[in-house]
Design a protein around this motif. Structure first.
Motif, PDB file in Angstrom:
ATOM      1  N   VAL A  87       0.712  -1.404   0.004  1.00 51.34           N
ATOM      2  CA  VAL A  87       0.069  -0.146  -0.164  1.00 51.34           C
ATOM      3  C   VAL A  87       1.096   1.681  -0.063  1.00 51.34           C
ATOM      4  O   VAL A  87       1.522   1.840   0.907  1.00 51.34           O
ATOM      5  N   SER A  88       0.704   2.437  -0.777  1.00 52.53           N
ATOM      6  CA  SER A  88       1.641   3.302  -0.825  1.00 52.53           C
ATOM      7  C   SER A  88       0.001   5.046  -0.426  1.00 52.53           C
ATOM      8  O   SER A  88      -0.604   4.702  -1.780  1.00 52.53           O
ATOM      9  N   ALA A  89       0.413   5.822  -0.028  1.00 54.87           N
ATOM     10  CA  ALA A  89      -0.245   6.181   0.086  1.00 54.87           C
ATOM     11  C   ALA A  89       0.330   8.234   0.616  1.00 54.87           C
ATOM     12  O   ALA A  89       1.284   7.576   0.587  1.00 54.87           O
ATOM     13  N   PRO A  90      -0.166   8.706   0.189  1.00 56.54           N
ATOM     14  CA  PRO A  90       0.006  10.339   0.801  1.00 56.54           C
ATOM     15  C   PRO A  90      -0.325  10.192   2.420  1.00 56.54           C
ATOM     16  O   PRO A  90      -0.633   9.093   2.936  1.00 56.54           O
ATOM     17  N   GLY A  91       0.973  11.128   3.304  1.00 52.82           N
ATOM     18  CA  GLY A  91       1.558  11.347   4.585  1.00 52.82           C
ATOM     19  C   GLY A  91       0.451  11.235   5.324  1.00 52.82           C
ATOM     20  O   GLY A  91      -0.141  11.868   6.326  1.00 52.82           O
TER      21      GLY A  91
END
Length: 311
Positions: A87-91
């Motif tokens: 999973v890659s996501a904005p902070g």
């Protein structure tokens, strides 16, 4: 919450199968492969492309990601066993959204007899979920796209057109009927039907992720055959007809070219008994001068046959 606290929270309630000797929390997972072969597939979902986080909650997004990925394993005639998720996501992503995604992934996997055995997290500009699924053929040969032969019967199991209708409804700013909207948010692929089809002699199979005609085109191309679909054999649910009339749409277009429902479509030898739940919709023929083709009632379909990311 930082990255490692997030990972710890996700891993806290991850049930594991007996064939997993090392699960989440180490550098890699270790799972058994009793068959001696492992079916592997990966599926990537991007916010704004495959789902919208303002249209669905975290649990729905997670379930969608797991089910869409496991449908590819089912289309090979295998059972999903293990999922590895990145999973890659904005902070600035709400923690509840990510924990909801993890819950949806976990629950969908467990319901299918599988488990999430590991993964990765990182930061990006757009929420992205990548799901790698391992599957078990249980001693059977894989059902590939390249096995269709002239004379075979084409059959489908699962819903067609529901998710496409739900997408149209949401795109118009509406949130009902709930059954169609939820069909877009969370598909219901008939995962166990892939194993049943394989045991019944399916010669080729694919899950319908991009559209019935588009995905049958992959079978036609790989097998070097032509495929003809009978419009009258396709089941158009009355709910689709009702909503299409209200929105000025043709419900058959949702059925023929709509994706995201992830039903299974397969070919079976002529005269073979179809497994329960499989509906005959067409036949396989010899490829003509134009090469492998997919037709509807003997004619080329006017308009797109499905989704193409780079068209």
């Amino acid at each position: 919450m930082g990255e490692f606290e997030l990972i710890a929270a996700i891993n806290q309630d991850q049930p594991q199968r007996e064939d997993t000797s090392v699960g989440p929390g180490d550098d890699a997972a270790v799972v058994a492969a009793p068959d001696g072969r492992v079916v592997v597939s990966v599926d990537m979902l991007v916010d704004g492309v495959h789902f919208r986080s303002d249209w669905a909650n975290g649990e729905q997004i997670g379930r969608r990601a797991a089910l869409a990925a496991m449908a590819d394993i089912a289309a090979m005639g295998a059972a999903p066993t293990s999922l590895v998720v990145a999973v890659s996501a904005p902070g600035t992503t709400p923690t509840d959204l990510l924990l909801g995604i993890a819950k949806g992934l976990r629950e969908a996997a467990v319901e299918a007899g599988a488990a999430v055995v590991g993964g990765d997290t990182t930061r990006s500009e757009t929420l992205t979920i990548s799901v790698t699924v391992l599957g078990d053929l249980r001693g059977a040969p894989p059902v590939r796209r390249s096995g269709a032969r002239p004379g075979d019967e084409v059959a489908v199991t699962g819903r067609l057109g529901w998710a496409a209708a739900g997408l149209t409804i949401l795109s118009r700013g509406f949130r009902s009927p709930a059954a169609l909207v939820n069909a877009y948010r969370v598909p219901e692929p008939p995962l166990s039907a892939g194993i049943t089809a394989a045991a019944s002699g399916a010669t080729s199979m694919i899950d319908v992720s991009d559209g019935l005609l588009a995905d049958l085109g992959h079978i036609a191309e790989a097998s070097g055959v032509s495929i003809n679909i009978r419009r009258a054999a396709l089941d158009v649910n009355p709910r689709l007809v009702e909503v299409a009339s209200a929105l000025g749409k043709d419900p058959m277009e949702w059925v023929l070219s709509g994706g995201d429902d992830h039903p299974l479509v397969a070919t079976f030898p002529h005269g073979a008994s179809l497994p329960p739940g499989w509906q005959p919709i067409g036949t396989v023929g010899v490829a003509g001068d134009d090469g492998p083709t997919v037709t509807v009632d003997g004619s080329r379909h006017e308009g797109p046959g499905g989704w193409d990311h780079f068209r």
